[in-house]
Design a protein around this motif. Structure first.
Motif, PDB file in Angstrom:
ATOM      1  N   THR A  24      -7.428   0.706   4.838  1.00  0.00           N
ATOM      2  CA  THR A  24      -5.968   0.785   4.766  1.00  0.00           C
ATOM      3  C   THR A  24      -5.304  -0.571   4.925  1.00  0.00           C
ATOM      4  OG1 THR A  24      -6.112   3.005   5.667  1.00  0.00           O
ATOM      5  CG2 THR A  24      -3.955   2.001   5.679  1.00  0.00           C
ATOM      6  N   ALA A  50      -0.661   3.867   1.870  1.00  0.00           N
ATOM      7  CA  ALA A  50      -1.037   3.486   3.237  1.00  0.00           C
ATOM      8  C   ALA A  50      -0.318   4.361   4.259  1.00  0.00           C
ATOM      9  CB  ALA A  50      -0.730   2.011   3.469  1.00  0.00           C
ATOM     10  N   ALA A  53      -1.989   7.454   4.819  1.00  0.00           N
ATOM     11  CA  ALA A  53      -3.160   7.261   5.676  1.00  0.00           C
ATOM     12  C   ALA A  53      -2.750   7.000   7.128  1.00  0.00           C
ATOM     13  CB  ALA A  53      -4.008   6.099   5.152  1.00  0.00           C
ATOM     14  N   ASP A  55      -0.474   4.525   8.333  1.00  0.00           N
ATOM     15  CA  ASP A  55      -0.242   3.132   8.710  1.00  0.00           C
ATOM     16  C   ASP A  55       1.239   2.864   8.974  1.00  0.00           C
ATOM     17  OD1 ASP A  55       0.256   0.148   8.153  1.00  0.00           O
ATOM     18  OD2 ASP A  55      -1.926   0.282   8.346  1.00  0.00           O
TER      19      ASP A  55
END
Length: 176
Positions: A24, A50, A53, A55
Motif C-alpha cells: 500500500t 490505498a 486498503a 491507508d
C-alpha cells in the motif's frame, strides 16, 4: 530513492510492481508521483485504492488533490476522516482551512493537536498563530521542536527573543 533522484519513470515502474503485489505504501507513493506529474486522475485512483486498503495517508493525500481541483467540500471530508484516524498532516490541513475561514481559535486547536502528535507542519503553523497573537516564547519553543523534527536549520534566536524577521522568513515556505 529513484524518485528523489528525479528518475521518475524508473520509480514509477517499481512503485507499480510493489503496488501490484499489495504494498500500500508504494501505491500512496505512486499517487504522489502521478500528482506531481500532473496526472490527477491517476493519482486519485491510487489514493482511492490505498484508502480501500485502510491507508490514512492516502485519505490526506486525496484531500490535497481534491483541494487542488477546487473541490473544498470533498477535500475537507477526506481531511476529517484522516484526522479522525490520527493523521497529523490532515489536522494541519484542517487548521489551514480554518485560517482561511478566519476561525483562528479553531485553527490553533487543530495546529496544536497536530503539533502535539509530532507533526512538523503543525508545529510551524502553530508557531505562526502564536506569533500572530503575541505569544512569542511559546512560538519559539514550537519552532525549535519543528527544527528538531525536520532536521532543518532554525531561525536565529537572540538572547532577548526571536528575530521575528528571521522567523517569518523561515515560516514562509513550510507554513504554506
Amino acid at each position: 530513492m529513484l524518485a528523489e533522484r528525479g528518475e521518475t519513470a524508473q520509480a514509477e515502474r517499481y512503485y507499480r510492481a510493489a503496488a501490484a503485489s499489495g504494498h500500500t505504501d508504494s501505491l500512496v507513493n505512486l499517487g504522489v508521483l502521478l500528482r506531481q506529474r500532473g496526472d490527477l486522475d491517476g493519482a486519485e485512483r491510487c489514493c482511492r485504492e490505498a484508502i480501500e486498503a485502510g491507508d490514512t495517508d492516502a485519505m490526506n493525500n486525496l484531500g490535497n488533490l481534491l483541494r487542488q481541483r477546487g473541490d473544498m467540500a470533498a477535500a475537507e471530508h477526506w481531511w476529517r476522516r484522516s484526522a479522525e484516524a490520527g493523521n497529523g498532516d490532515a489536522l494541519a490541513s484542517l487548521g489551514a482551512l480554518s485560517t482561511e475561514r478566519g476561525d483562528w481559535a479553531r485553527a490553533e486547536e487543530l495546529f496544536r493537536e497536530s503539533a502535539q502528535a509530532g507533526n512538523a507542519t503543525g508545529m510551524l503553523n502553530l508557531a505562526q498563530v502564536l506569533l500572530r497573537t503575541g505569544r512569542v516564547r511559546e512560538a519559539e519553543r514550537w519552532l525549535r521542536a519543528a527544527g528538531e523534527t525536520r532536521a532543518a536549520p532554525e531561525p536565529a534566536l537572540a538572547p532577548e527573543g526571536p528575530d521575528l524577521r528571521a522567523v517569518t522568513a523561515w515560516l514562509d515556505g513550510p507554513a504554506r
